[in-house]
Motif scaffolding. Structure first.
Motif: not given
Length: 356
Positions: A295-323
């Motif tokens: 919760k809150g990540h979509a809000v932050l991306l909107e504030v930053l004005g960035l559009e994500p490439m993927l939506r995978l319902d992940m919440r692990l962290g570590e950099g996993t979504g980025g990789v």
């Protein structure tokens, strides 16, 4: 802001508009209808501007995992005990975490950095940038001093600079630390002015009672510390984390060396927001990999004005979504270098057959 940090911020230039123009022109010469690769085209144009290369080559990639502990865990904000942070860091150093698996598939190296783990860890592959053994409990006072926050930012920037010196061309922000979604929610709330209840999620999977404690801890931290939203260092010092400040520094350090930074999830988003407040130009160097289930990540991306490439319902962290976004970036860049143009392939572009 100390002098070293001022110099870092001032060294970050705007993207190369000529490289972006050349990249866009080349895309339109390739054997495809104009714009038919959709968001991959805007991605590679942005990457061209960041790197100054109309045909970017980002073969050397690193996921930098910043690890630290949080004193706010005393408030019962996590489903896991704080001891998990050093245990998971050792697992990561041994190559057994999800980020290691995904990075091996994507051809990226994993760099682990101890920014403030509450344990003595020794490993040949670990970068020791420990400033203190975890933050203080922000629900009772500042998480760290202003000087510690500045030093954490500079330490993160130095990690980026050292990696660039050995050839790294792209960074993914990763993190590790029990309690860090709590600190991230506090940072996000401080910067945006939004209520903690809108930004505080379940993190490691706390139940409703745990979520209530977590939201209350964020609210209490903001009330006790009164961070100044116009002063990014003040926010990081009072309600942030050593790894969050370190990631903000990593972003600034990468931007200073014209390297793209792929953001991971909510905690990366909080660090990115801090970096953008320290240096608005750094935002142009950030690429959003995914929108997490936190919760809150979509809000932050909107504030930053960035559009994500993927939506995978992940919440692990570590950099996993980025990789997981790296193959998309690699594919977009490969198109620029390897795909035939209408002229080279002798294919009609609609105005007639062009000679090879």
């Amino acid at each position: 802001m100390n002098e070293a940090l001022k110099r870092l911020v001032q060294s970050i230039a705007l993207p190369d508009e000529e490289a972006k123009r050349l990249a866009a022109a080349h895309l339109d010469q390739l054997t495809k209808p104009p714009g038919s690769l959709g968001k991959l085209e805007s991605l590679v144009i942005r990457t061209a501007g960041i790197t100054g290369q109309p045909k970017p080559d980002l073969a050397r990639k690193a996921v930098v995992v910043m690890a630290a502990d949080h004193g706010v865990c005393e408030e019962g904000v996590s489903a896991y005990p704080a001891e998990v942070t050093p245990q998971m860091l050792l697992n990561m150093l041994a190559g057994g975490a999800a980020v290691n698996v995904f990075s091996r598939q994507a051809g990226a190296e994993v760099v682990c950095v101890d920014m403030g783990v509450n344990a003595d860890i020794s490993h040949p592959a670990l970068l020791n940038r420990k400033l203190r053994k975890g933050t203080a409990n922000m629900a009772k006072g500042p998480a760290m001093t202003r000087e510690e926050a500045e030093q954490a930012i500079l330490a993160g920037a130095a990690v980026a600079e050292e990696a660039c010196e050995r050839g790294i061309q792209l960074f993914v922000t990763g993190e590790l630390g029990i309690g860090n979604t709590t600190a991230s929610a506090a940072v996000a709330s401080a910067f945006t002015g939004l209520e903690p209840s809108l930004l505080t999620g379940r993190g490691t999977g706390v139940d409703n009672e745990g979520l209530s404690r977590k939201t209350g801890a964020v609210q209490q931290a903001l009330s006790v510390n009164q961070p100044d939203r116009e002063d990014a260092i003040d926010v990081l010092a009072k309600v942030g984390g050593l790894e969050i400040a370190g990631m903000a520094g990593l972003i600034l350090g990468a931007a200073a060396r014209n390297c793209p930074v792929v953001l991971d999830g909510f905690i990366s988003g909080a660090a990115a927001l801090a970096a953008s407040r320290l240096c608005p130009a750094s935002l142009d160097y950030m690429l959003a990999s995914h929108v997490s289930d936190e919760k809150g990540h979509a809000v932050l991306l909107e504030v930053l004005g960035l559009e994500p490439m993927l939506r995978l319902d992940m919440r692990l962290g570590e950099g996993t979504g980025g990789v997981l976004a790296l193959p998309l970036i690699d594919s977009a860049c490969a198109v620029m270098r390897e795909m035939a143009t209408f002229a080279s392939a002798g294919v009609s572009d609609g105005t007639g057959v062009l000679e090879a």
